[in-house]
Write a protein that holds these residues in place. Sequence first.
Motif, short mmCIF file in Angstrom:
data_model
loop_
_atom_site.label_atom_id
_atom_site.label_comp_id
_atom_site.label_asym_id
_atom_site.label_seq_id
_atom_site.Cartn_x
_atom_site.Cartn_y
_atom_site.Cartn_z
N LYS A 1 67.92 -19.35 -60.87
CA LYS A 1 66.39 -19.19 -61.29
C LYS A 1 65.84 -19.81 -60.09
CE LYS A 1 67.17 -20.36 -66.29
NZ LYS A 1 66.99 -21.31 -67.28
N LEU A 2 66.18 -20.82 -59.43
CA LEU A 2 65.25 -21.23 -58.50
C LEU A 2 65.16 -20.31 -57.17
CD1 LEU A 2 63.69 -23.64 -56.70
CD2 LEU A 2 66.17 -24.48 -55.82
N ILE A 3 66.44 -19.55 -56.89
CA ILE A 3 66.35 -18.83 -56.11
C ILE A 3 65.69 -17.44 -56.07
CG2 ILE A 3 67.62 -17.21 -54.64
CD1 ILE A 3 68.08 -20.17 -53.79
N LYS A 4 65.54 -17.04 -57.41
CA LYS A 4 64.65 -16.10 -57.96
C LYS A 4 63.34 -16.28 -57.71
CE LYS A 4 63.75 -13.10 -61.87
NZ LYS A 4 64.03 -12.82 -63.21
N ALA A 5 62.86 -17.65 -57.81
CA ALA A 5 61.67 -17.93 -57.76
C ALA A 5 61.07 -18.08 -56.29
CB ALA A 5 61.26 -19.39 -58.55
#
Length: 213
Positions: free
Chosen positions: A127-131
């Motif tokens: 989720k962090l990488i996507k953000a």
Amino acid sequence: MNKIILSAGVWFLLSSCTTTQSAVNTGSKPSTSYETVKVETKTEAEKQAENGDFQKIKNAFEVADLDMAVFKKEDLQAKIKEINTYMGETGSAYLGTKGIVISFERGDMFGLADYVPSNKTQEDYKKLIKALNTYGGTVVVAGKTQFSADDVTAAEAAKRAERVAKFISKSSIDKSRILLDDMGVSFGTESNRSARVKNDDRVVEFLVVPKKA
């Protein structure tokens, strides 16, 4: 006389080439015909990334404010709403003056805090990488801000930022896109952040600076 001038010209061409730019003989026999290999000029950030270093921000003005004539506020707010939806309890995002600020509440993943037992560690990290890949722009990693790791020293903040940067650079975030802001000078002081854990090593803040089309 003509041969002497030609030899001097070839010598000059060869001696002016760098390790990444060379003169290549196009024939199998000695020839006066050469072609020069063109090499793209690399940015300072790319050069530092190759050396394992990250470019650092020392002053707030080094990161320009968002040009709202280029980026529509409505589109940015819609993207932030989307980030907050899929981040869930993992963190939150809001619109700052220089970009999108993301507060990630799983600093334990980077070894910055006590481990938080969870069977969603991999999912949370994705989720962090996507953000961070939002708009494919620059990612600024804060060592500490007014809202995270507030009690660490400047030296500790520098090590903290570098540790996180090295971690995420191995997971789909190119090194040349990452900048370090040890003291969080490029992060605003807005009080509308919704992090549930404040002034704690579990909170790591990122600034995503959108890339202009």
